[in-house]
Design a protein around this motif. Structure first.
Motif, PDB file in Angstrom:
ATOM      1  N   ILE A  29       0.824  -1.142   0.059  1.00  3.93           N
ATOM      2  CA  ILE A  29       0.073   0.037   0.063  1.00  3.93           C
ATOM      3  C   ILE A  29       0.869   1.094  -0.083  1.00  3.93           C
ATOM      4  O   ILE A  29       0.645   2.309  -0.760  1.00  3.93           O
ATOM      5  N   TYR A  30       1.994   1.306   0.785  1.00  2.45           N
ATOM      6  CA  TYR A  30       2.771   2.472   0.785  1.00  2.45           C
ATOM      7  C   TYR A  30       3.467   2.634  -0.497  1.00  2.45           C
ATOM      8  O   TYR A  30       3.517   3.933  -0.974  1.00  2.45           O
ATOM      9  N   LYS A  31       3.684   1.634  -1.179  1.00  2.03           N
ATOM     10  CA  LYS A  31       4.249   1.955  -2.534  1.00  2.03           C
ATOM     11  C   LYS A  31       3.469   2.149  -3.712  1.00  2.03           C
ATOM     12  O   LYS A  31       3.991   3.081  -4.437  1.00  2.03           O
ATOM     13  N   ASN A  32       1.971   2.167  -3.375  1.00  2.00           N
ATOM     14  CA  ASN A  32       1.036   2.699  -4.239  1.00  2.00           C
ATOM     15  C   ASN A  32       0.708   4.020  -3.936  1.00  2.00           C
ATOM     16  O   ASN A  32      -0.182   4.584  -4.716  1.00  2.00           O
ATOM     17  N   ILE A  33       1.190   4.704  -2.892  1.00  2.00           N
ATOM     18  CA  ILE A  33       0.694   5.804  -2.507  1.00  2.00           C
ATOM     19  C   ILE A  33       1.789   7.035  -2.561  1.00  2.00           C
ATOM     20  O   ILE A  33       2.894   6.811  -2.354  1.00  2.00           O
ATOM     21  N   ARG A  34       1.613   8.153  -3.421  1.00  3.27           N
ATOM     22  CA  ARG A  34       2.417   9.138  -3.696  1.00  3.27           C
ATOM     23  C   ARG A  34       2.650  10.040  -2.239  1.00  3.27           C
ATOM     24  O   ARG A  34       1.842  10.400  -1.660  1.00  3.27           O
ATOM     25  N   CYS A  35       3.836  10.352  -1.910  1.00 15.09           N
ATOM     26  CA  CYS A  35       4.293  11.358  -1.166  1.00 15.09           C
ATOM     27  C   CYS A  35       4.203  12.704  -1.671  1.00 15.09           C
ATOM     28  O   CYS A  35       4.907  13.185  -2.433  1.00 15.09           O
ATOM     29  N   LEU A  36       2.870  13.420  -1.166  1.00 12.44           N
ATOM     30  CA  LEU A  36       2.667  14.709  -1.827  1.00 12.44           C
ATOM     31  C   LEU A  36       3.659  15.986  -1.735  1.00 12.44           C
ATOM     32  O   LEU A  36       3.528  16.869  -2.480  1.00 12.44           O
ATOM     33  N   VAL A  37       4.326  15.812  -0.662  1.00 10.12           N
ATOM     34  CA  VAL A  37       5.212  16.907  -0.449  1.00 10.12           C
ATOM     35  C   VAL A  37       6.630  16.638  -0.843  1.00 10.12           C
ATOM     36  O   VAL A  37       7.691  17.500  -0.663  1.00 10.12           O
ATOM     37  N   CYS A  38       7.041  15.195  -1.502  1.00  6.09           N
ATOM     38  CA  CYS A  38       8.388  14.777  -1.749  1.00  6.09           C
ATOM     39  C   CYS A  38       8.202  14.912  -3.338  1.00  6.09           C
ATOM     40  O   CYS A  38       7.274  14.855  -3.875  1.00  6.09           O
ATOM     41  N   GLN A  39       9.688  14.912  -3.717  1.00 11.29           N
ATOM     42  CA  GLN A  39       9.684  14.770  -5.384  1.00 11.29           C
ATOM     43  C   GLN A  39       9.521  13.440  -5.840  1.00 11.29           C
ATOM     44  O   GLN A  39      10.865  12.662  -5.700  1.00 11.29           O
ATOM     45  N   GLY A  40       8.758  12.908  -6.385  1.00  2.63           N
ATOM     46  CA  GLY A  40       8.587  11.665  -7.089  1.00  2.63           C
ATOM     47  C   GLY A  40       8.813  10.546  -5.988  1.00  2.63           C
ATOM     48  O   GLY A  40       9.150   9.480  -6.859  1.00  2.63           O
ATOM     49  N   GLN A  41       8.424  10.551  -5.003  1.00  2.00           N
ATOM     50  CA  GLN A  41       8.528   9.384  -3.889  1.00  2.00           C
ATOM     51  C   GLN A  41       7.348   8.724  -3.461  1.00  2.00           C
ATOM     52  O   GLN A  41       6.363   9.564  -3.409  1.00  2.00           O
ATOM     53  N   SER A  42       7.476   7.462  -3.132  1.00  2.00           N
ATOM     54  CA  SER A  42       6.086   6.964  -2.333  1.00  2.00           C
ATOM     55  C   SER A  42       6.318   7.097  -1.065  1.00  2.00           C
ATOM     56  O   SER A  42       7.502   7.624  -0.544  1.00  2.00           O
ATOM     57  N   ASN A  44       6.617   4.627   0.909  1.00  2.00           N
ATOM     58  CA  ASN A  44       7.441   3.667   1.157  1.00  2.00           C
ATOM     59  C   ASN A  44       8.821   4.273   1.046  1.00  2.00           C
ATOM     60  O   ASN A  44       9.785   3.966   2.130  1.00  2.00           O
ATOM     61  N   ASP A  45       9.344   5.174   0.261  1.00  2.00           N
ATOM     62  CA  ASP A  45      10.669   5.970   0.208  1.00  2.00           C
ATOM     63  C   ASP A  45      10.745   7.113   1.065  1.00  2.00           C
ATOM     64  O   ASP A  45      12.097   7.414   1.162  1.00  2.00           O
ATOM     65  N   SER A  46       9.865   7.687   1.545  1.00  2.00           N
ATOM     66  CA  SER A  46       9.844   8.982   2.202  1.00  2.00           C
ATOM     67  C   SER A  46       9.760   8.688   3.840  1.00  2.00           C
ATOM     68  O   SER A  46       9.130   7.996   4.417  1.00  2.00           O
ATOM     69  N   ASN A  47      10.417   9.686   4.247  1.00  2.83           N
ATOM     70  CA  ASN A  47      10.537   9.712   5.883  1.00  2.83           C
ATOM     71  C   ASN A  47       9.937  10.925   6.317  1.00  2.83           C
ATOM     72  O   ASN A  47      10.185  11.574   7.404  1.00  2.83           O
ATOM     73  N   SER A  48       9.228  11.806   5.420  1.00  3.08           N
ATOM     74  CA  SER A  48       8.870  13.074   5.661  1.00  3.08           C
ATOM     75  C   SER A  48       7.709  13.175   6.702  1.00  3.08           C
ATOM     76  O   SER A  48       7.139  12.081   6.878  1.00  3.08           O
ATOM     77  N   ASP A  49       7.304  14.223   7.510  1.00  2.00           N
ATOM     78  CA  ASP A  49       6.421  14.277   8.380  1.00  2.00           C
ATOM     79  C   ASP A  49       4.986  13.900   7.714  1.00  2.00           C
ATOM     80  O   ASP A  49       4.358  13.068   8.458  1.00  2.00           O
ATOM     81  N   PHE A  50       4.691  14.207   6.594  1.00  2.00           N
ATOM     82  CA  PHE A  50       3.551  13.815   5.852  1.00  2.00           C
ATOM     83  C   PHE A  50       3.501  12.304   5.679  1.00  2.00           C
ATOM     84  O   PHE A  50       2.411  11.991   6.057  1.00  2.00           O
ATOM     85  N   ALA A  51       4.535  12.049   5.244  1.00  2.00           N
ATOM     86  CA  ALA A  51       4.426  10.545   4.911  1.00  2.00           C
ATOM     87  C   ALA A  51       4.369   9.496   6.145  1.00  2.00           C
ATOM     88  O   ALA A  51       3.568   8.697   6.321  1.00  2.00           O
ATOM     89  N   ASN A  52       5.005  10.051   7.237  1.00  2.00           N
ATOM     90  CA  ASN A  52       4.966   9.371   8.403  1.00  2.00           C
ATOM     91  C   ASN A  52       3.622   9.548   9.058  1.00  2.00           C
ATOM     92  O   ASN A  52       2.928   8.479   9.444  1.00  2.00           O
ATOM     93  N   ASP A  53       2.993  10.668   8.998  1.00  2.00           N
ATOM     94  CA  ASP A  53       1.586  10.674   9.368  1.00  2.00           C
ATOM     95  C   ASP A  53       0.669   9.891   8.747  1.00  2.00           C
ATOM     96  O   ASP A  53      -0.266   9.223   9.435  1.00  2.00           O
TER      97      ASP A  53
END
Lengths: 120, 173
Positions: A29-42, A44-53
């Motif tokens: 599921i993480y791989k299918n979701i785009r991290c909207l505040v990151c550059q082209g990361q899912s 799963n790849d991101s450790n941003s606050d938004f992704a963690n929330d």
């Protein structure tokens, strides 16, 4: 004694399998979701606050036995289709899915015409 | 005659393709932070920054014609920049602002409001950011205007500026 040991092994095997499959599903599921505040990361790849929330919310929903569809629906309602890497089939995106098919049909039609023309 | 039909069909197909690409490339199919606008505010419950035993539920229906929700944090520099405008809205214009303190140290948040002034009618805490996600937030700061039916009528991502301030007043007054 040997019987008990076998039961123990069986339960252990079952529990690890279950744990692995739920973790796999979570990562899928993480791989299918785009991290909207990151550059082209899912997610799963991101450790941003938004992704963690989002990961926290998805984890809770999985623990509450919600289906993948329900989770995606929840996210699309809040962030739009762009949050998903796979665009869903809707009237707005219908052309996106139909154009390759139409091109293929037209291509086949032209090819058939050409072949029958050269045969004649 | 047959050739003419072929030309017309080809012309039609080309026109359809041009039409799709013209509108497709022109529209923003990418990230749209306005997805939640004109939708009902999801139900959230916030513990007070000043007393964790007190809770408040949002949306508040038919209580105010409009109210504002602002997501902020003491560690967020743009939140400091927009604070004077929030003071104007909350204190001068007497608009009820519900603050959501996002992933913050509560003592720092209280001292932030003590130093810069408290424009909020109520400040709730969101220690793990999940309440903000419920609202479709991307981070801090973010501002929403909610009407009496609990519908989000305006959403602004980023710090408030004079243009957004005027837009908010036009919407509310």
């Amino acid at each position: 004694m040997r019987f008990l040991f076998c039961i123990f092994l069986f339960i252990y095997f079952l529990s690890t399998q279950l744990a692995f499959s739920s973790l796999d599903r979570e990562i899928e599921i993480y791989k299918n979701i785009r991290c909207l505040v990151c550059q082209g990361q899912s997610l799963n790849d991101s450790n941003s606050d938004f992704a963690n929330d989002l990961k926290k919310i998805i984890k809770t929903k999985l623990d509450n036995n919600e289906t993948d569809k329900q989770i995606y629906k929840y996210l699309v309602e809040r962030y739009g289709d762009w949050i998903l890497f796979d665009p869903p089939i809707k009237t707005k995106t219908m052309f996106l899915w139909l154009i390759p098919l139409l091109t293929l049909i037209i291509g086949f039609y032209i090819l058939r015409k050409k072949i029958s023309f050269s045969k004649d | 005659m047959k050739n003419q039909i072929k030309i017309v069909i080809l012309g039609l197909l080309v026109s359809i393709f041009i039409f799709i690409f013209y509108f497709g490339l022109g529209s923003n199919t990418k990230n749209n932070p306005q997805v939640m606008v004109f939708k009902k505010l999801p139900a959230i419950e916030l513990r007070s920054l000043y007393d964790n035993n007190i809770k408040i539920s949002l949306p508040r229906l038919n209580q105010e014609k409009f109210y504002i929700i602002n997501i902020w944090a003491s560690w967020c520099t743009p939140c400091r920049d927009e604070h004077p405008l929030l003071m104007k809205l909350g204190i001068e214009k007497k608009i009820k602002i519900f603050g959501i303190n996002y992933k913050d140290n509560q003592a720092s948040a209280r001292s932030f409001l003590k130093d810069l002034g408290n424009p909020f009618y109520y400040v709730g805490i969101d220690p793990d950011g999940t309440n903000s996600i419920e609202l479709g937030a991307y981070g801090v700061p973010e501002t929403y205007i909610i009407d009496s039916k609990g519908i989000i009528v305006l959403k602004h991502v980023g710090p408030l500026n004079n243009d957004v301030y005027k837009k908010i007043l036009t919407k509310i007054e």
